[in-house]
Write a protein that holds these residues in place. Structure first.
Motif, short mmCIF file in Angstrom:
data_model
loop_
_atom_site.label_atom_id
_atom_site.label_comp_id
_atom_site.label_asym_id
_atom_site.label_seq_id
_atom_site.Cartn_x
_atom_site.Cartn_y
_atom_site.Cartn_z
N HIS A 1 0.75 -1.16 0.02
CA HIS A 1 0.03 -0.04 0.07
C HIS A 1 0.87 1.22 -0.10
N ARG A 2 1.91 1.39 0.75
CA ARG A 2 2.83 2.39 0.76
C ARG A 2 3.43 2.59 -0.46
N LEU A 3 4.06 1.34 -0.86
CA LEU A 3 4.77 1.66 -2.29
C LEU A 3 4.03 2.25 -3.39
N ILE A 4 2.60 1.65 -3.50
CA ILE A 4 1.81 2.10 -4.60
C ILE A 4 1.51 3.50 -4.37
N ARG A 5 0.96 3.89 -3.18
CA ARG A 5 0.94 5.35 -2.86
C ARG A 5 1.94 6.28 -3.33
N ALA A 6 3.08 5.94 -2.86
CA ALA A 6 4.31 6.86 -3.46
C ALA A 6 4.67 6.75 -4.95
N LEU A 7 4.39 5.69 -5.52
CA LEU A 7 4.56 5.31 -7.14
C LEU A 7 3.41 6.18 -7.72
N GLU A 8 2.29 6.09 -7.20
CA GLU A 8 1.11 6.91 -7.92
C GLU A 8 1.20 8.42 -7.95
N ILE A 9 2.07 8.83 -6.83
CA ILE A 9 2.24 10.25 -6.93
C ILE A 9 3.25 10.47 -7.71
N CYS A 10 4.36 9.90 -7.70
CA CYS A 10 5.60 9.88 -8.77
C CYS A 10 5.12 9.90 -10.30
N ILE A 11 4.48 9.00 -10.50
CA ILE A 11 3.71 8.92 -11.81
C ILE A 11 2.82 9.75 -12.37
N GLY A 12 1.93 10.23 -11.26
CA GLY A 12 0.89 11.12 -11.81
C GLY A 12 1.09 12.56 -11.73
N THR A 13 2.14 12.92 -10.98
CA THR A 13 2.71 14.42 -10.89
C THR A 13 3.88 14.64 -11.63
N GLY A 14 4.57 13.70 -11.87
CA GLY A 14 6.05 13.76 -12.59
C GLY A 14 6.90 14.35 -11.35
N GLN A 15 6.54 14.47 -10.15
CA GLN A 15 7.36 14.76 -9.12
C GLN A 15 7.54 13.73 -8.17
N THR A 16 8.61 13.54 -7.45
CA THR A 16 8.85 12.73 -6.42
C THR A 16 7.79 12.81 -5.04
N TYR A 17 7.63 11.57 -4.71
CA TYR A 17 6.76 11.58 -3.52
C TYR A 17 7.28 12.48 -2.29
N SER A 18 8.51 12.30 -2.11
CA SER A 18 9.20 12.92 -1.16
C SER A 18 9.29 14.38 -1.20
N SER A 19 9.01 14.94 -2.32
CA SER A 19 9.07 16.40 -2.44
C SER A 19 7.72 17.06 -1.68
N PHE A 20 6.75 16.31 -1.58
CA PHE A 20 5.62 16.82 -0.84
C PHE A 20 5.47 16.40 0.64
N LYS A 21 6.60 16.16 1.02
CA LYS A 21 6.66 15.57 2.50
C LYS A 21 7.10 16.75 3.21
N ASN A 22 6.72 16.56 4.64
CA ASN A 22 7.35 17.53 5.59
C ASN A 22 7.01 19.13 5.24
N LYS A 23 6.06 19.37 4.69
CA LYS A 23 5.44 20.88 4.66
C LYS A 23 5.01 21.37 6.00
N PRO A 24 4.98 22.58 6.31
CA PRO A 24 4.28 23.11 7.52
C PRO A 24 3.04 22.65 7.53
#
Length: 300
Positions: free
Chosen positions: A159-182
């Protein structure tokens, strides 16, 4: 008194439900469940939903309030739980939350990272890839697209793998780039109580719980759900192994042994997640209720 959320965490089968009910009675308050599989009304036995007496002993929310046929994300749970807590805090400034799903606990207490919406077809294709090519394929794909997430998330959790991958594929950006915002500040303070036990004791409790689930009808429950085995909610320990049995890939005895083994592995992952949180106050699972409640009162 400042609004305070007392959260009970720890691995599966450690006794969180029993403690949460005692605390709810002690403080005359209610219980928000954040177990990500107990949301689903079709999954009772395999998710160790509190029994009728336990549910009657204190008011519970987010227990079997959804169907496996609904998509229910951690982001939706965050919004729903905060809305419910705002109502409950009007009645009593102390409330209880309980569950072993660390991400869902963090969503309520700390707030989630928010991600753009992506086409649902991406998740569908990733689930198909999981079935056809195995989890190793998804792991290598994430390593290629987002090495930071590959090194940080539980890559043995599909589940965690698929969640990260769908963001990478769907946005063209890394999943990690959306993490740890205020995050948005919460209007309550938090006390986190963790229950723990020696590994051998915990594993014995897990094995015994699985045996009880089987006695209580887990095979029949899983059999009824087998036609829907590809649904996200059913990618869950206790069901996946029995689906393999129904399809002739496992013997019944091997399926049950795999449930026990995979539940122990799940408990280990839970422990790893919660041990990172230095704010949790840990107690042995056999600690007296008076000792735990007195500690909470000292903090309050």
């Amino acid at each position: 008194m400042t609004n305070t959320l007392i959260t009970i965490v720890g691995p599966t089968a450690i006794g969180k439900t029993a403690l949460s009910i005692k605390l709810a009675k002690h403080f005359d308050c209610e219980i928000v469940s954040c177990d990500s599989r107990q949301f689903y009304k079709e999954m009772s036995i395999g998710t160790a939903v509190p029994d009728t007496d336990e549910l009657a002993a204190a008011s519970h929310y987010f227990i079997q309030n959804r169907s496996i046929f609904e998509n229910y994300s951690v982001g939706q749970f965050e919004r729903d739980a905060l809305e419910k807590l705002s109502v409950l805090f009007e009645k009593n400034p102390i409330q209880i939350m309980v569950g072993g799903s660390g991400l869902y606990v963090d969503a309520v207490i700390k707030g989630l990272d928010h991600f753009p919406d992506v086409a649902p077809t991406i998740r569908k294709s990733l689930n198909e890839a999981l079935q056809e090519k195995g989890i190793e394929y998804l792991q290598s794909k994430l390593k290629e697209l987002d090495i930071e997430s590959f090194n940080r998330i539980a890559i043995d959790n599909p589940h965690r793998l698929i969640r990260a991958l769908e963001i990478c594929i769907g946005t063209g950006q890394t999943y990690s780039s959306f993490k740890n915002k205020p995050k948005t500040a919460r209007n309550f303070k938090s006390i986190k109580i963790g229950l723990t036990a020696e590994r051998e004791t915990l594993y014995h409790r897990i094995n015994k719980r699985v045996d009880i689930m089987i006695e209580n009808g887990l095979l029949e429950e899983a059999k009824a759900l087998h036609p829907h085995k590809d649904l996200n909610a059913l990618q869950t320990v206790g069901y996946r192994e029995l689906f393999e049995y129904f399809e002739g890939n496992y013997t019944k005895e091997f399926a049950i042994s795999e449930i026990k083994k995979n539940t122990r592995r799940f408990a280990k992952r839970q422990g790893t997640w919660f041990r990172k949180d230095t704010n949790i106050i840990w107690f042995d699972y056999e600690t007296s209720f008076d000792e735990i409640s007195n500690k909470i009162l000292d903090i309050l």
